[in-house]
Design an enzyme around this catalytic site. Structure first.
Site, PDB file in Angstrom:
ATOM      1  N   SER A  65     -13.004  19.101 -10.207  1.00  0.00           N
ATOM      2  CA  SER A  65     -12.185  18.435  -9.175  1.00  0.00           C
ATOM      3  C   SER A  65     -11.024  19.273  -8.654  1.00  0.00           C
ATOM      4  O   SER A  65     -10.397  18.893  -7.663  1.00  0.00           O
ATOM      5  CB  SER A  65     -11.622  17.126  -9.718  1.00  0.00           C
ATOM      6  OG  SER A  65     -12.629  16.169  -9.776  1.00  0.00           O
ATOM      7  N   LYS A  68     -11.296  20.114  -5.125  1.00  0.00           N
ATOM      8  CA  LYS A  68     -11.010  19.111  -4.081  1.00  0.00           C
ATOM      9  C   LYS A  68      -9.774  19.484  -3.256  1.00  0.00           C
ATOM     10  O   LYS A  68      -9.644  19.086  -2.106  1.00  0.00           O
ATOM     11  CB  LYS A  68     -10.796  17.730  -4.724  1.00  0.00           C
ATOM     12  CG  LYS A  68     -12.048  17.125  -5.358  1.00  0.00           C
ATOM     13  CD  LYS A  68     -11.676  15.867  -6.162  1.00  0.00           C
ATOM     14  CE  LYS A  68     -12.875  15.220  -6.831  1.00  0.00           C
ATOM     15  NZ  LYS A  68     -12.458  14.118  -7.738  1.00  0.00           N
ATOM     16  N   TYR A 190     -21.094  17.948  -2.185  1.00  0.00           N
ATOM     17  CA  TYR A 190     -20.032  17.564  -3.132  1.00  0.00           C
ATOM     18  C   TYR A 190     -20.291  18.165  -4.523  1.00  0.00           C
ATOM     19  O   TYR A 190     -19.397  18.738  -5.149  1.00  0.00           O
ATOM     20  CB  TYR A 190     -19.927  16.028  -3.207  1.00  0.00           C
ATOM     21  CG  TYR A 190     -18.982  15.546  -4.282  1.00  0.00           C
ATOM     22  CD1 TYR A 190     -17.601  15.574  -4.103  1.00  0.00           C
ATOM     23  CD2 TYR A 190     -19.473  15.085  -5.506  1.00  0.00           C
ATOM     24  CE1 TYR A 190     -16.734  15.156  -5.108  1.00  0.00           C
ATOM     25  CE2 TYR A 190     -18.614  14.661  -6.514  1.00  0.00           C
ATOM     26  CZ  TYR A 190     -17.245  14.705  -6.310  1.00  0.00           C
ATOM     27  OH  TYR A 190     -16.392  14.300  -7.313  1.00  0.00           O
ATOM     28  N   TYR A 242      -5.120  11.187 -11.100  1.00  0.00           N
ATOM     29  CA  TYR A 242      -5.682   9.819 -11.069  1.00  0.00           C
ATOM     30  C   TYR A 242      -4.697   8.812 -11.652  1.00  0.00           C
ATOM     31  O   TYR A 242      -3.532   8.837 -11.261  1.00  0.00           O
ATOM     32  CB  TYR A 242      -7.048   9.792 -11.780  1.00  0.00           C
ATOM     33  CG  TYR A 242      -7.863  11.015 -11.471  1.00  0.00           C
ATOM     34  CD1 TYR A 242      -8.300  11.251 -10.157  1.00  0.00           C
ATOM     35  CD2 TYR A 242      -8.156  11.980 -12.430  1.00  0.00           C
ATOM     36  CE1 TYR A 242      -9.025  12.399  -9.841  1.00  0.00           C
ATOM     37  CE2 TYR A 242      -8.875  13.130 -12.116  1.00  0.00           C
ATOM     38  CZ  TYR A 242      -9.300  13.328 -10.827  1.00  0.00           C
ATOM     39  OH  TYR A 242     -10.003  14.452 -10.514  1.00  0.00           O
ATOM     40  N   VAL A 260     -12.645  17.868 -14.668  1.00  0.00           N
ATOM     41  CA  VAL A 260     -13.262  17.471 -15.942  1.00  0.00           C
ATOM     42  C   VAL A 260     -13.834  18.651 -16.734  1.00  0.00           C
ATOM     43  O   VAL A 260     -14.305  18.473 -17.855  1.00  0.00           O
ATOM     44  CB  VAL A 260     -14.363  16.377 -15.789  1.00  0.00           C
ATOM     45  CG1 VAL A 260     -13.761  15.034 -15.495  1.00  0.00           C
ATOM     46  CG2 VAL A 260     -15.415  16.778 -14.789  1.00  0.00           C
TER      47      VAL A 260
HETATM   48  N1  GLN Z   1     -17.872  16.558 -10.395  1.00  0.00           N
HETATM   49  C1  GLN Z   1     -17.061  15.614 -11.110  1.00  0.00           C
HETATM   50  C2  GLN Z   1     -17.444  14.195 -10.730  1.00  0.00           C
HETATM   51  O1  GLN Z   1     -17.702  13.939  -9.619  1.00  0.00           O
HETATM   52  C3  GLN Z   1     -15.611  15.862 -10.793  1.00  0.00           C
HETATM   53  C4  GLN Z   1     -14.698  14.891 -11.491  1.00  0.00           C
HETATM   54  C5  GLN Z   1     -13.427  15.509 -11.990  1.00  0.00           C
HETATM   55  O2  GLN Z   1     -13.312  16.706 -12.207  1.00  0.00           O
HETATM   56  N2  GLN Z   1     -12.476  14.650 -12.261  1.00  0.00           N
HETATM   57  O3  GLN Z   1     -17.501  13.319 -11.534  1.00  0.00           O
END
Ligand code: GLN
Length: 306
Positions: A65, A68, A190, A242, A260
């Site tokens: 993420s 992003k 994505y 988050y 993650v």
């Molecule tokens: N690719 C992971 C997902 O969509 C990214 C989530 C993350 O890093 N928090 O669940």
């Protein structure tokens, strides 16, 4: 590099390295579970380009993420302020993959860093670019000065097999009319975007433009306007972790973004960018030791934005 910084980082690294870790490696993407959970690395890059790190700071990991922020940067440059008609700028107070608030807000994700928001960003990029996958990669290669950077097919394919919640999110948003393209194409992009791999050193250098008013520190190239950089940093502070964004601001006091894969990048505008990696995550999906290490660094250096 001011030697206080390197000493501070080394000290924090050794202190946190020896602590027990109650976190768990993300298993819902099977490939991420194959990583050695004891890895720990940290790297700091000052805006004058000097940098140093310790531990597994030169080993690649899945940035997930954290990417992003880069896709938001690209989309924000292309569509400007209109982007906020499709994604809000409020903390969600929910997990990164929650479906909950989409019903309440009629398919408008709370912010660009929860999965739903990042999926809408991917949709925007697909609409505006000839080949979103290639063009985004070219953008990140230029930004990071890493011409060989590529997506990890192993990680992307692994997530494509098990990313059921993201499939649900994308279809749900589409039902409200906030996805323009084919959901399968949006999701494919994505998952690729999340599969980028970097080291802590590369990550801290890649994100340095956000600590430098939107300009690359290596050659001054303008990546994004100063005003947009300010807004992206504001979003990282309020939404980057988050339902633990408040806790991160409280304990670390810097804008940042987690993934993650166990990575976190954080920055102090006009000063430095710091990246940490430790794969075991806490219950909110953020690196357990990564947060502890950053808390230690900003507490002892007294260099946070507050
Ligand atoms: N690719 C992971 C997902 O969509 C990214 C989530 C993350 O890093 N928090 O669940």
């Amino acid at each position: 590099m001011d030697s206080n910084y390197s000493k501070n980082i080394e000290k924090a690294y050794h202190k946190i390295k020896n602590r027990s870790n109650k976190g768990l490696v993300a298993k819902y993407i099977p490939e991420l579970a194959n990583v050695d959970p004891s890895k720990l690395g940290v790297h700091i890059t000052m805006i004058d380009g000097s940098n140093c790190g310790v531990g597994n700071n030169l080993e690649k990991f899945s940035i997930q993420s954290i990417a992003k922020v880069l896709s938001l940067t690209m989309a924000y440059n292309i569509v400007g302020e209109k982007i906020w008609n499709r994604i809000d700028v409020e903390p969600s107070g929910t997990k990164f993959d929650s479906l909950l608030l989409l019903e309440t807000y009629k398919g408008i994700p709370r912010n660009p860093f929860v999965n739903s928001g990042a999926i809408v960003i991917c949709d925007i990029l697909i609409t505006h670019l000839e080949d979103a996958k290639e063009d985004f990669l070219a953008f990140v290669r230029e930004l990071s000065d890493l011409p060989d950077l590529s997506y990890s097919d192993t990680i992307a394919d692994s997530e494509k097999q098990t990313g059921f919640r993201n499939v649900a999110l994308c279809n749900f948003i589409k039902s409200f009319g906030n996805i323009e393209n084919d959901p399968a194409e949006v999701l494919d992009f994505y998952f690729d975007m999340c599969s980028l791999e970097m080291t802590c050193q590369q990550l801290s250098q890649t994100f340095a433009f956000l600590a430098n008013n939107g300009r690359k520190i290596t050659d001054g190239t303008k990546i994004i306007s100063k005003m947009k950089a300010k807004r992206i940093n504001a979003l990282m502070l309020t939404c980057g972790f988050y339902d633990e964004s408040g806790e991160f601001a409280f304990r670390v006091g810097l804008p940042g973004k987690s993934g993650v894969g166990g990575g976190i990048v954080a920055l102090y505008p006009d000063n430095y960018t710091i990246a940490v990696w430790s794969p075991k995550l806490n219950l909110h999906g953020n690196s357990h030791k990564g947060m502890e290490l950053l808390e230690d660094v900003t507490t002892h250096s007294e260099l946070s934005i507050f």
